[in-house]
Every structure is written in structure tokens, then in C-alpha cells.
Design a protein around this motif. Sequence first.
Motif, PDB file in Angstrom:
ATOM      1  N   THR A 282      36.079  92.475  77.339  1.00 38.08           N
ATOM      2  CA  THR A 282      34.611  92.482  77.367  1.00 38.08           C
ATOM      3  C   THR A 282      34.064  93.894  77.500  1.00 38.08           C
ATOM      4  OG1 THR A 282      34.606  90.298  78.397  1.00 38.08           O
ATOM      5  CG2 THR A 282      32.570  91.582  78.535  1.00 38.08           C
ATOM      6  N   ASP A 283      34.700  94.697  78.345  1.00 39.61           N
ATOM      7  CA  ASP A 283      34.254  96.066  78.595  1.00 39.61           C
ATOM      8  C   ASP A 283      35.368  97.051  78.256  1.00 39.61           C
ATOM      9  OD1 ASP A 283      31.677  95.379  79.747  1.00 39.61           O
ATOM     10  OD2 ASP A 283      32.820  94.647  81.468  1.00 39.61           O
TER      11      ASP A 283
ATOM     12  N   PRO B 156      30.109  98.468  77.088  1.00 37.98           N
ATOM     13  CA  PRO B 156      30.378  97.254  76.319  1.00 37.98           C
ATOM     14  C   PRO B 156      31.395  97.497  75.216  1.00 37.98           C
ATOM     15  CG  PRO B 156      28.339  98.250  75.595  1.00 37.98           C
ATOM     16  CD  PRO B 156      28.785  99.045  76.775  1.00 37.98           C
ATOM     17  N   ASN B 157      32.133  96.470  74.869  1.00 36.00           N
ATOM     18  CA  ASN B 157      33.104  96.558  73.784  1.00 36.00           C
ATOM     19  C   ASN B 157      32.414  96.233  72.465  1.00 36.00           C
ATOM     20  OD1 ASN B 157      35.247  96.552  72.047  1.00 36.00           O
ATOM     21  ND2 ASN B 157      36.484  95.078  73.181  1.00 36.00           N
TER      22      ASN B 157
ATOM     23  N   THR C  64      32.383 102.335  82.692  1.00 39.15           N
ATOM     24  CA  THR C  64      32.650 101.254  81.741  1.00 39.15           C
ATOM     25  C   THR C  64      31.429 101.036  80.856  1.00 39.15           C
ATOM     26  OG1 THR C  64      31.903  99.557  83.293  1.00 39.15           O
ATOM     27  CG2 THR C  64      34.261 100.065  83.269  1.00 39.15           C
TER      28      THR C  64
END
Length: 573
Positions: free
Chosen positions: A534-535, A566-567, A564
Motif C-alpha cells: 500500500t505504501d 502512496p504506492n 512513507t
Amino acid sequence: MVTSVLSALLREDVVGLRTRSTALERPDGTWLRLATGDHDALLMPVSAARPGFQSTLEARLPLLRRESDGAELADTDSIMTALAGLADPVDRDGFDAYATECRQALAVLRLHTATGDEVTAQLTDAYGPDPARWTGLAAGLAFDTPAARTDHPVYPTGRSRSGLTEGELRAYAPEFHQRFPLRWLAVPRDRLTVQGRTDQLPWPTPSSLGLPPGLDDTHRAVPVHPLTAGVPLRQALCDTGLDAHLAEMPHLEALPTLSMRTVALTAHPGIHLKLPLATATLGRLNRRTIKPGTLIDGAAAGRLLETVIGCTPRFRDTVLLADESTFVHAGHELLAVLVRRYPAGLDETTVVPMAALLSPSPGGGLVIDRLADRFYTGDPVALLDAVLTLLLDWQTTLFGHGIALESHQQNISLLLDRNSGRTRLRLLFKDNDGPRVNAARMRASLGEDAPPEEEFDDARIFTDSDEPVLDLFTTITVHLCAGAYAFGLARHGRAPLDALLTLVRERLAEACERLGTGPGQPGAVLRAHVLDSTDLPVKAMVTAGTLLSKDRSGASDINKHYSTGPNYLLRGA
């Protein structure tokens, strides 16, 4: 630039801009409200981008506003002053330093704008109007000039170089492409550490530089960057107590490369010298000196990469390494030189650093457009596809051996030529002194060929897990060498963002498949932590490089300190 600065501070969650703020919906969109603790608050308008490059929120006009009186904070000085008031008092010097860095970057940006046409004409006169035909190592240096005039994909004040005047930038910075002579220091031979092949270097003797002839037997001439030859050098000699002699006579003409502290010898374009500078880029703590241990690490990393190439035949003709096994130092970060030798046989090859691809090209368009015109039938996406296919294959193969390189856009060059009527693409790597290596994975894959850890100087290089290797792979290879080009080409209208991100994902997925995706296999580890997470880790460059000291940030290495984000490669992002 101000919007980019605010977006970076938001991404790095400086003083809680991201995590301590409350979202407010207003007629013009979303605003973040950060309480300041004095019955007041800072209000920041933001825009949401999904997928976003390392962040889901970006700053937008009208920038920052004080809630109590509606005062707009529209310049970096007022913004940093307001944020410094929310920081721990021990950190406020860092906020002041970053305000200074912003002013320096703005001054350089204005200088670049004022001199753009002049420098473009200079390059065109010297090398021709078509960058795709700037062939050979000497002409390849011309690409460093537009690259130096292009913003860093993440760091908002990347054009700043602390402490340098406009005159010094014009004389020695890569964006002006000016030749200059090197200075030389005669250092006692018994105080020098010398490694590698130095006998064939075109270096002078002390007497040929006008120094007393008797020094030829006891001293050796070492090159010094002209910017270091004044106060910084005198301080270094005072610190070390060396009986050294600075020659008044210069020798050997050089051109700056993109890193500025590395210069190319104009009479010997296959030889570059990395010389320490008493300045900083990408943050006040990111000094451009040369710690002697990094020279040892660069040479050892080169041997490790040669071992990997040797056991992977498909890379023997497609991945080239600059030879960084020769260096000299006197035990001080301002008294050192790395001799970088480039491979032979590149006279008919276009040698272009990845950092130049999205730079403006003489005659219009981008450098990648002109390269695509000659080598990929005018399709810049096809060129990017070819680069990603080879680059991700190589970097994931390294991960399979437990290795990740800090090979960002500046440290990778594309080698493009025509061979039997077909385009040939190769990659050239340099500056490999800061890898991360999972020692257990390396030993399991390379066996007896795995180098002992004692060959390296920096104990941080070797880890006992994949996590530091994955962090480096993601923040450098994925973000800077893949994602940045997807977002960049989309921003310039070359293709839709979705299509470009799909391309990156597919090429990385194919590379993972080659490594094996069974339980515990390297491809499965990469897929889980990069493609399907997710990250993703993102570099907190402003925080670690300028705002906070190492003690306060907890960064053992300011270039490997992470937050971190977002992907953007996640399906459905």
C-alpha cells in the motif's frame, strides 16, 4: 519554487503538516488547518492527486495563510519563519538554514533563466544543433549542462550550492560549461595513501609546477579544485600538519560534470577526477567533500558488480562500469582525489546521463525527444520502455544477490548507438560507493565469489535483512529512475500517466518473475514490498539534509532517511 517547497515539507510531514492537520472543505477545495497552539492556526490549500508521485497531497495557490488575520505567507522566508515557530527550539537553526537555501536556489533559478539562451547557443555552436549526435565522451559532457538547469525530481531546492557566488557558479558549475585549469598541491609521499594505476596519469612533478626541484623526491603533486585551493585548503593543511606546498602554476584543463566536484580532463576525456569541494548540495549536511573511506567502498563495490556481471552473461555487453579503483588521499576529506576511467570505444556513441532526459533540448522539445527521433522512430515512450527493461532487469538481478545501488539519475548514463542498422542501448554506471548489501543473501548467491565485508570501509553497507536493501532499491531505482520519468513524460504530454505507470509496473513485474516468485524467493520479496504494498518508502531529504541534525533526525545516513508515501504502482491506485 515556493509550491514545490511547501509540497516537500508536507510530504515529509515537517512540524506535523500532514499528520497533525485537520482537513477543511471549502468552495475552492481542500485546506489543511494546523493549530499553532496560540489560539491561531496555519491554513494550507492542497490538491489531491491519485496516484501521486510519493504523496497524495500537494500544495497549491494561495500557498499558506494565517487564520487569525488572513495574512498570506507567500515567500519561503515567511513560510519557514512560521514553521520554525512550531518546531522544537533546538531545531530552529535548521529552519533558518533552509530559508537561506531557498533564497540561494531562487537566485540560481533566476540566473539560469537569464542565461538560458546564451548557454544553449554556446552548446549548439560547439557540438551542433542535434543532441542525439553529440557523440563520444567529450561531447557527452554537454548533456550535463541542461541537466544541471533542470529541477531535481524530488528535492525542491536542488539548484542551490551553498556559499558559492554568481561568479564562482559561472566559472565552475556544470550549467555554464566553462573550461578551467586545475591547481596542484605537493604532498609528502609518506603521508599519501595511493591505490590503483597512477603511473600512466598525466600528472606533473612538483618541479614542473615551479616548486623547488628537491620536492620531486619527497613529494607528489595532487590535483586540487580551484574552489578548494583557498581558505578550505589552508584549514585542511592546518588540521593535518602536512608539509605541503600549493603551486601557483595551474596544470591540466578541465570541464565540470553534473556533480560539479567531478571534472573531466579536456585533453583526456576518458579520465574524470573527483575532487572535494567545501560546499553542499541537496541539503546543508550533504557536503561535497570526499571521505577517504568512500574511495575504498567505491573500489570494492566495483569489484562486487564485476563479479555479478561475470556470472550473468546477458549483462557482459549491456552493463558497463566506470573504473573507480584508483585514488589518492592524505587522510582528510579535502585532501583526496578519485580517478575515474571510462570504457574505451565510445567515440561513435551518444553518452547521456539519465538526469538529462527531461531537460529542454536545443531547437525545442526535450532531450529524450531528440534521442527518440534518432534511435526509436520518434517515440520517447519506446525509448523509456527499452531503458526500463534493461535497468530493472539489472537492478532486480542485483537484488537477487542481496545488493541495491544508490545509482540515481546522475550516476547512470545511457549509451546509444547504431549497430548493423539497429539501435543498441547499454547502461554505464559510476559512483557506486554507497550500496546496501544483505550479507546473507549475497553469500548464498555468490558463494566463494562473495567479497569479505572487510574489503569495505563503511559498516552501514552490510545489513542482516532485506529491508535496507528494499528501501534503497525503491527510493532510487523505482522512484528516481522509473516513476519520475512516468510522471515527467505525462506532465509534458508525451503519453497518459496511467499508460506510463502501467509500463513501469509491467517491466518490474517481468523482472520479478525472472527472479522467481515462490515463497521466500527474491522476486516474491520485491513484488510484495514494491508492487503490491500500500505504501512505499520515500526519502525525507529536506528533513535529514537540512532541517534536523543527525542526532535529532536519527538518520545514520542522511541520504537514506525515509518517510512513507502512496504506492502509485499499485493497481487501482
